[in-house]
Design an enzyme around this catalytic site. Structure first.
Site, PDB file in Angstrom:
ATOM      1  CG  MET A   1      36.468  43.820  45.650  1.00  0.00           C
ATOM      2  SD  MET A   1      37.398  45.297  46.117  1.00  0.00           S
ATOM      3  CE  MET A   1      38.546  45.388  44.746  1.00  0.00           C
TER       4      MET A   1
ATOM      5  CB  ILE B   1      43.094  43.927  38.621  1.00  0.00           C
ATOM      6  CG1 ILE B   1      44.401  43.250  39.033  1.00  0.00           C
ATOM      7  CG2 ILE B   1      42.838  43.754  37.121  1.00  0.00           C
ATOM      8  CD1 ILE B   1      44.328  41.744  39.019  1.00  0.00           C
TER       9      ILE B   1
ATOM     10  N   GLY C   1      33.562  48.243  40.792  1.00  0.00           N
ATOM     11  CA  GLY C   1      33.833  46.879  40.346  1.00  0.00           C
ATOM     12  C   GLY C   1      35.289  46.648  40.017  1.00  0.00           C
ATOM     13  CB  SER C   2      38.052  46.554  40.951  1.00  0.00           C
ATOM     14  OG  SER C   2      37.504  46.857  42.201  1.00  0.00           O
ATOM     15  NE  ARG C   3      41.858  38.810  39.307  1.00  0.00           N
ATOM     16  CZ  ARG C   3      42.219  38.125  38.236  1.00  0.00           C
ATOM     17  NH1 ARG C   3      41.498  38.217  37.137  1.00  0.00           N
ATOM     18  NH2 ARG C   3      43.274  37.339  38.261  1.00  0.00           N
TER      19      ARG C   3
END
Length: 224
Positions: free
Chosen positions: A103, A161, A191-193
């Site tokens: 993301m 994450i 921002g991430s995953r």
């Protein structure tokens, strides 16, 4: 619609920006005042954009019953980083297919349950904040792990994450709760995953580089 996680942040940020603009009007040159004002307006509009929470189409559970298989929807908006077999060693303790979704700050950051069922495991892990698309970030970064036992008996593990910019993982999932596919389970700021671990027998419907929509895009079928 603005997500509830953004309301306090937007309120405090607006107050600070207004104070800075007022001081710059009286203490700085006209050029600097205009520059600061324009910069803050653009920045604030980005924050409003980031915390958006668009309405998503309710998922039709009858689809799975009619086709005698279980469909998995994307837990997040973003781009598919990888689709690969891995060994999941935190809870499932077996080989799985891992789908990683990155993301960017421009994606919707609401996280949604990929499947309906009962939450059987929830755990938060502290950690680092390296770039989220690196493979090592899955376990080294700050992250949370959730496992749902689906209505068809499949155990689906997914992991929020944090990344280089993401500094706060918000998790709503609680152990033993009965949940519905597409409902919110968390939010990651800036921002991430998200990684999701599926049984090896799963039929994968997405590929690396493809864009997905949380709660809507079908990413896999699990045969009965």
């Amino acid at each position: 619609m603005i997500h509830k996680e953004g309301i306090p942040f937007l309120g405090y940020t607006l107050l600070i920006m207004i104070v800075v603009i007022i001081f710059s009007f009286f203490l700085l040159s006209r050029f600097i005042f205009v520059f600061i004002s324009v910069f803050f307006v653009i920045l604030y509009l980005f924050f409003v954009f980031f915390f958006r929470n668009p309405k998503r189409i309710s998922y039709d559970e009858n689809y799975d019953q009619n086709y005698n298989k279980e469909s998995i929807v994307s837990p997040a908006d973003g781009k598919i980083l990888n689709v690969q077999p891995v060994f999941e060693n935190e809870f499932l303790k077996k080989n799985c297919i891992c789908i990683s979704i990155f993301m960017s700050p421009f994606n919707v950051h609401v996280n949604r349950f990929p499947v309906s069922g009962k939450i059987i495991y929830v755990k938060y892990h502290t950690g680092k904040h390296v770039i989220a698309w690196l493979p090592k970030s899955s376990l080294q970064n700050e992250h949370s792990t959730i496992v749902v036992e689906s209505t068809k008996g499949n155990r689906i593990l997914f992991r929020q994450i944090a990344g280089f910019l993401a500094r706060r993982i918000v998790l709503y999932a609680k152990k033993d709760s009965i949940i519905k596919k597409g409902d919110e389970f968390g939010f990651i700021k800036f921002g991430s995953r998200v990684d999701i671990f599926l049984p090896l027998k799963s039929i994968i419907l997405v590929k690396k580089g493809e864009k997905v929509i949380g709660g809507e895009t079908r990413i896999s079928f699990i045969p009965s």
